[in-house]
Design a protein around this motif. Structure first.
Motif, PDB file in Angstrom:
ATOM      1  N   LYS A 159       0.826  -1.208   0.000  1.00 39.26           N
ATOM      2  CA  LYS A 159       0.000   0.000   0.000  1.00 39.26           C
ATOM      3  C   LYS A 159       0.862   1.261   0.000  1.00 39.26           C
ATOM      4  CE  LYS A 159      -4.050  -2.101   2.172  1.00 39.26           C
ATOM      5  NZ  LYS A 159      -3.629  -3.474   1.817  1.00 39.26           N
ATOM      6  N   TYR A 160       0.269   2.333  -0.482  1.00 40.85           N
ATOM      7  CA  TYR A 160       0.884   3.656  -0.407  1.00 40.85           C
ATOM      8  C   TYR A 160      -0.215   4.687  -0.432  1.00 40.85           C
ATOM      9  CZ  TYR A 160       0.624   2.885  -5.502  1.00 40.85           C
ATOM     10  OH  TYR A 160       0.210   2.571  -6.783  1.00 40.85           O
ATOM     11  N   THR A 161       0.134   5.940  -0.390  1.00 44.56           N
ATOM     12  CA  THR A 161      -0.837   7.016  -0.165  1.00 44.56           C
ATOM     13  C   THR A 161      -2.004   6.986  -1.137  1.00 44.56           C
ATOM     14  OG1 THR A 161       0.963   8.407   0.626  1.00 44.56           O
ATOM     15  CG2 THR A 161      -1.138   9.491   0.143  1.00 44.56           C
ATOM     16  N   ASP A 162      -1.714   6.869  -2.426  1.00 42.61           N
ATOM     17  CA  ASP A 162      -2.782   6.978  -3.425  1.00 42.61           C
ATOM     18  C   ASP A 162      -3.012   5.692  -4.201  1.00 42.61           C
ATOM     19  OD1 ASP A 162      -0.309   7.181  -4.533  1.00 42.61           O
ATOM     20  OD2 ASP A 162      -0.818   8.738  -5.980  1.00 42.61           O
ATOM     21  N   GLY A 163      -2.708   4.570  -3.577  1.00 39.06           N
ATOM     22  CA  GLY A 163      -2.964   3.334  -4.302  1.00 39.06           C
ATOM     23  C   GLY A 163      -2.485   2.087  -3.589  1.00 39.06           C
TER      24      GLY A 163
END
Length: 416
Positions: free
Chosen positions: A211-215
């Motif tokens: 996971k990451y901030t925008d996806g």
């Protein structure tokens, strides 16, 4: 897309399709039974029982026809060779009393009520051959004391979709249960994708749900030889798409492939910028940095067979100019077979490169035909002239090998 429905290689997927359906619905057995009066497991058992019974009866009838004494009677003109189904009687009639010996009586009745076309009821309007076949979604014809299952293979092929619209459209289940089902669809594709790549690389090099901030990156295979950015989509094709309506095809392709490609490009750009991903393990967060390898590929794994579209994906998906990687689109069943047939991770990367450099030359409805070309000619640019069609010896051998294996799988179906 119409051509896709004319090609009948789906029987080669039967073992995979049944396993896939079990993964989708078995977890919700109790919820399905609470609302419909029967579980998915019982429904599957009933369909396979009928499938096995038809096969056993047909073989027996055929063997009876070709006994030496019967053939001598025919040769001597004392008898006529009849069709097995006529000579042996109603071999495709399944009595409900027999079903009740195998499955709970109440569940048999509920299954028949929910999944049957009632003979002579007149509830269903006539449709042409290009239209939706009611006997795919309602696989049984109910005559009261007995039933028939006319579309034998189509019923098995449709098993992963059999309850889909029950969850999505028919409003039997509350939002929580529908949410569990829709999430499980995506999870199953991701789990299988990871499982198949574990044949080629050690599990420690495969990351799921980074996971990451925008996806989110569904499945990422990180090896020095090359990195695979895999996005998994369980989107089903709509009826209009199956009937060849161009606008619907584009919409479905975007939801199943286009969105996955955009998601992969986003992940690649994150790697290029040197930013980390987040991995959740044992309730804790861990930062994961993916190496910026020279070789990168985008793989869009689908639950559906999209026919010729994966071979012509640049006509449907706009390729990102910065990343400049053409996505490899493959359904989960073909990915299973291809990862079995590749001897190494390097060979699989070679196939992806073969797909990239030949994407303008090769179009195929069946992904395994293209894979057969790769196994025949290796990782090189194809030189095809005069619009000729080439069918390789290897492709034929490959198909024969799997036809034999699928036949063995069918013979080993046993209802427990």
């Amino acid at each position: 897309m119409k051509l896709k429905n004319k090609i009948f290689r789906g029987d080669g997927y039967i073992h995979q399709l049944i396993s896939f359906a079990e993964s989708l619905y078995s977890k919700l057995d109790s919820e399905i039974k609470a609302e419909l009066g029967f579980s998915f497991t019982s429904c599957k058992k009933m369909i396979l029982y009928i499938f096995n019974t038809y096969g056993a009866r047909s073989v027996k009838a055929c063997l009876e026809d070709y006994k030496n004494e019967n053939m001598m009677e025919v040769v001597n003109g004392n008898s006529k060779l009849q069709l097995s189904s006529i000579k042996e009687g109603y071999i495709f009639r399944i009595n409900k009393s027999d079903l009740r010996k195998v499955i709970n009586s109440k569940e048999v009745d509920c299954i028949c009520d929910y999944f049957s076309v009632k003979a002579f009821s007149g509830d269903y309007k006539k449709v042409d051959l290009e239209g939706f076949k009611i006997l795919v979604s309602k696989p049984f014809v109910d005559f009261g004391d007995y039933i028939y299952m006319p579309l034998l293979f189509s019923t098995l092929l449709n098993l992963p979709k059999l309850f889909h619209y029950t969850f999505i459209a028919e409003k039997f289940f509350d939002k929580k249960v529908v949410g569990i089902y829709t999430k499980n669809r995506g999870d199953v594709i991701e789990d299988l994708t990871q499982l198949y790549f574990e044949r080629l690389v050690n599990k420690e090099y495969i990351f799921k749900s980074l996971k990451y901030t925008d996806g989110e990156a569904d499945v990422t295979v990180c090896m020095p030889e090359g990195t695979l950015f895999c996005e998994c989509k369980s989107k089903l094709l709509t009826l209009n798409s199956l009937n060849g309506v161009n606008d619907n095809i584009k919409e479905d392709v975007y939801k199943a492939i286009g969105a996955a490609y955009i998601q992969s490009v986003r992940s690649i750009k994150r790697v290029l910028s040197g930013k980390s991903f987040i991995k959740y393990a044992n309730g804790t967060e861990q930062n994961v940095y993916i190496e910026d390898t020279e070789v990168k590929y985008v793989i869009c794994v689908t639950a559906e067979h999209f026919g010729i579209i994966p071979s012509e994906i640049t006509e449907y998906v706009e390729i990102d100019k910065d990343v400049n990687i053409i996505p490899y689109v493959v359904n989960i069943y073909d990915l299973d077979i291809i990862t079995q047939e590749c001897d190494s991770y390097e060979e699989f990367l070679g196939y992806l490169n073969f797909r990239q450099i030949n994407h303008k030359l090769i179009s195929a409805v069946d992904e395994l035909v293209v894979f057969g070309l790769y196994k025949k000619y290796g990782n090189r640019k194809m030189d095809i002239k005069d619009d000729s069609l080439y069918i390789t010896d290897y492709t034929q051998q490959f198909d024969e090998k799997y036809a034999k294996k699928d036949k063995e799988c069918l013979q080993n179906f046993i209802i427990n």
